[in-house]
Design a protein around this motif. Structure first.
Motif, PDB file in Angstrom:
ATOM      1  N   ASP A 105     -87.372  21.480  40.125  1.00  0.00           N
ATOM      2  CA  ASP A 105     -87.542  22.898  39.833  1.00  0.00           C
ATOM      3  C   ASP A 105     -86.226  23.490  39.320  1.00  0.00           C
ATOM      4  O   ASP A 105     -85.137  23.093  39.748  1.00  0.00           O
ATOM      5  CB  ASP A 105     -87.950  23.669  41.093  1.00  0.00           C
ATOM      6  N   THR A 106     -86.306  24.457  38.429  1.00  0.00           N
ATOM      7  CA  THR A 106     -85.104  25.155  38.000  1.00  0.00           C
ATOM      8  C   THR A 106     -84.648  26.106  39.093  1.00  0.00           C
ATOM      9  O   THR A 106     -85.426  26.524  39.953  1.00  0.00           O
ATOM     10  CB  THR A 106     -85.361  25.947  36.713  1.00  0.00           C
TER      11      THR A 106
ATOM     12  N   ARG B 192     -83.976  29.135  38.681  1.00  0.00           N
ATOM     13  CA  ARG B 192     -84.695  30.393  38.493  1.00  0.00           C
ATOM     14  C   ARG B 192     -86.051  30.351  39.198  1.00  0.00           C
ATOM     15  O   ARG B 192     -86.457  31.320  39.856  1.00  0.00           O
ATOM     16  CB  ARG B 192     -84.878  30.670  37.006  1.00  0.00           C
ATOM     17  N   GLN B 193     -86.776  29.222  39.094  1.00  0.00           N
ATOM     18  CA  GLN B 193     -88.081  29.104  39.752  1.00  0.00           C
ATOM     19  C   GLN B 193     -87.935  29.199  41.276  1.00  0.00           C
ATOM     20  O   GLN B 193     -88.719  29.880  41.951  1.00  0.00           O
ATOM     21  CB  GLN B 193     -88.747  27.780  39.373  1.00  0.00           C
ATOM     22  N   VAL B 194     -86.918  28.516  41.803  1.00  0.00           N
ATOM     23  CA  VAL B 194     -86.679  28.567  43.251  1.00  0.00           C
ATOM     24  C   VAL B 194     -86.353  30.000  43.667  1.00  0.00           C
ATOM     25  O   VAL B 194     -86.883  30.522  44.646  1.00  0.00           O
ATOM     26  CB  VAL B 194     -85.556  27.608  43.654  1.00  0.00           C
TER      27      VAL B 194
ATOM     28  N   GLN C 233     -87.175  32.797  42.231  1.00  0.00           N
ATOM     29  CA  GLN C 233     -88.351  33.661  42.147  1.00  0.00           C
ATOM     30  C   GLN C 233     -89.247  33.479  43.360  1.00  0.00           C
ATOM     31  O   GLN C 233     -89.799  34.446  43.892  1.00  0.00           O
ATOM     32  CB  GLN C 233     -89.120  33.355  40.862  1.00  0.00           C
ATOM     33  N   ARG C 234     -89.411  32.233  43.831  1.00  0.00           N
ATOM     34  CA  ARG C 234     -90.250  31.986  45.012  1.00  0.00           C
ATOM     35  C   ARG C 234     -89.617  32.578  46.268  1.00  0.00           C
ATOM     36  O   ARG C 234     -90.313  33.125  47.130  1.00  0.00           O
ATOM     37  CB  ARG C 234     -90.484  30.494  45.181  1.00  0.00           C
TER      38      ARG C 234
ATOM     39  N   GLY D 110     -81.401  33.169  40.371  1.00  0.00           N
ATOM     40  CA  GLY D 110     -81.304  31.869  39.723  1.00  0.00           C
ATOM     41  C   GLY D 110     -79.913  31.477  39.310  1.00  0.00           C
ATOM     42  O   GLY D 110     -79.728  30.484  38.601  1.00  0.00           O
TER      43      GLY D 110
ATOM     44  N   THR E  48     -77.960  27.400  42.960  1.00  0.00           N
ATOM     45  CA  THR E  48     -78.956  26.499  43.530  1.00  0.00           C
ATOM     46  C   THR E  48     -78.603  26.271  44.991  1.00  0.00           C
ATOM     47  O   THR E  48     -77.503  25.784  45.287  1.00  0.00           O
ATOM     48  CB  THR E  48     -78.974  25.155  42.788  1.00  0.00           C
TER      49      THR E  48
ATOM     50  N   THR F  20     -90.804  22.688  44.917  1.00  0.00           N
ATOM     51  CA  THR F  20     -91.876  21.698  44.754  1.00  0.00           C
ATOM     52  C   THR F  20     -91.339  20.301  45.034  1.00  0.00           C
ATOM     53  O   THR F  20     -90.301  19.899  44.513  1.00  0.00           O
ATOM     54  CB  THR F  20     -92.437  21.745  43.327  1.00  0.00           C
TER      55      THR F  20
END
Length: 390
Positions: A4-5, A7-9, A11-12, A44, A47, A69
């Motif tokens: 996962d990027t 940014r995706q992490v 956002q979650r 994002g 990390t 994920t």
């Protein structure tokens, strides 16, 4: 970290935090992570490390795999902890040293560990329970009190949840033996009843279902008279378990008998947690689905009937609710309801990701769904990759 990027992490994390009605400052306070770090993660720009991700997920009340994920660090930690648990068990009757925690601290930490078990937080259990079990054993050998024996019992029960779910069945059997020993030290028939309930895992693992049914019926004969909520819950839980293993044995008459007995006891008590084992009307309904799936054939329709107008309430233990949806998915798959089965598996993951990921039926049925529905590749393939079915 998986693929996962950042940014995706982020956002979650932000979406989950907002659903909990927490501010970024609230999350920072709950995790002891700096507010600047929380902000950077959510936008994002940073990390999170595995350790930071763990504490953020814990404060939000979710498994880290809800945020990243395919997160697998927990699984590695669980497997790494199993030899440590085994070493503690080897010296259960002669633990070295003194407990580093007071009796009050032990009671607090054992209660916290039990909460992790009910929430299917296996990674947190693996991280903390080996040393906790050693400390409770030291306390028992220095004090020789029933209360200390109960702490050993509860901690062994929590440790067994990890050992059994991660298929360390020999270790699980040894932990069950430790539970039975601790129950005798406490001179508490209720603990012995719960140990008999948990011992059924060893029969499930060996697929010795008829022998397991006999063992449970013997435990019912030896159980205290059902006086009050605790006594009713104890006997009801044994009948509930006996119904399931009778179903696996293909003994439909014994399954029906024990399920009817469980329903009668369930009507007498409120849904609650008895010695770490949930029992009540809702738990009995969940086990009715398990019995129907275990018997198979014409009985499967009964599982669909139970689920048609009822779903487990959210305040039940996460593992039990997740198990309901995993078993329901199997009934739906056998009935040709592939889309419904996939929806049930996704519900199981939402409730208890670690439990779902380690459940062999969930893996098997996901693989079957993927073979049946190749045209729906993307979302099903992602789920199959997450659960390890590809």
């Amino acid at each position: 970290m998986p693929a996962d990027t950042s940014r995706q992490v982020g956002q979650r994390v932000a979406a989950t935090r907002q659903s909990r009605r927490m501010t970024q400052a609230d999350l920072a306070r709950a995790t002891s992570v700096s507010l600047a770090m929380i902000k950077a993660v959510e936008r994002g720009a940073r990390t999170p490390s595995d350790a930071t991700l763990d504490v953020i997920a814990g404060a939000l009340g979710v498994d880290p795999s809800r945020l990243v994920t395919g997160y697998a660090c927990k699984e590695r930690r669980v497997h790494a902890a199993l030899p440590e648990l085994s070493a503690v068990l080897a010296a259960y009757d002669s633990p070295l040293g003194q407990s580093v925690r007071t009796a009050a601290e032990l009671r607090r930490d054992v209660k916290q560990a039990e909460a992790w078990r009910l929430a299917a937080q296996y990674g947190r259990i693996a991280e903390h329970v080996p040393t906790l079990l050693a400390d409770t054993l030291r306390r028992l050998h220095s004090s020789h009190t029933p209360d200390a024996a109960r702490l050993v019992f509860s901690t062994a029960r929590t440790a067994d949840a990890v050992a059994y779910k991660y298929r360390a069945h020999d270790l699980s059997a040894r932990l069950v033996d430790l539970m039975r020993w601790a129950a005798a030290q406490a001179d508490d028939p209720m603990l012995s009843t719960t140990a008999a309930y948990v011992r059924t895992e060893t029969f499930f693992a060996a697929q010795a279902h008829e022998a397991g049914l006999r063992a449970l019926e013997a435990a019912l004969d030896a159980a205290p008279s059902p006086h009050g909520d605790e006594g009713n819950a104890a006997r009801g839980a044994l009948h509930m378990r006996a119904a399931v293993i009778a179903g696996r044995a293909g003994d439909d008459s014994a399954a029906a008998l024990h399920l009817a007995e469980a329903e009668q006891f369930g009507d007498r008590v409120r849904e609650d947690v008895y010695q770490g084992t949930a029992f009540g009307p809702d738990s009995v309904r969940i086990h009715a689905v398990s019995v129907a799936v275990g018997l198979g054939g014409d009985h499967v329709s009964r599982a669909l009937e139970v689920a048609e107008d009822w779903k487990p309430p959210e305040d039940l233990p996460a593992e039990r609710c997740s198990g309901f949806y995993i078993e329901l998915a199997r009934a739906q798959l056998w009935s040709g309801l592939a889309d419904d089965a996939f929806a049930s598996l996704k519900a199981a993951r939402r409730i208890a990701p670690q439990h779902t990921r380690e459940h062999p039926w969930a893996k098997h049925d996901t693989a079957t769904l993927r073979r049946l529905k190749r045209a729906d590749a993307e979302s099903l393939t992602r789920f199959a990759e997450w659960i390890g079915a590809v």
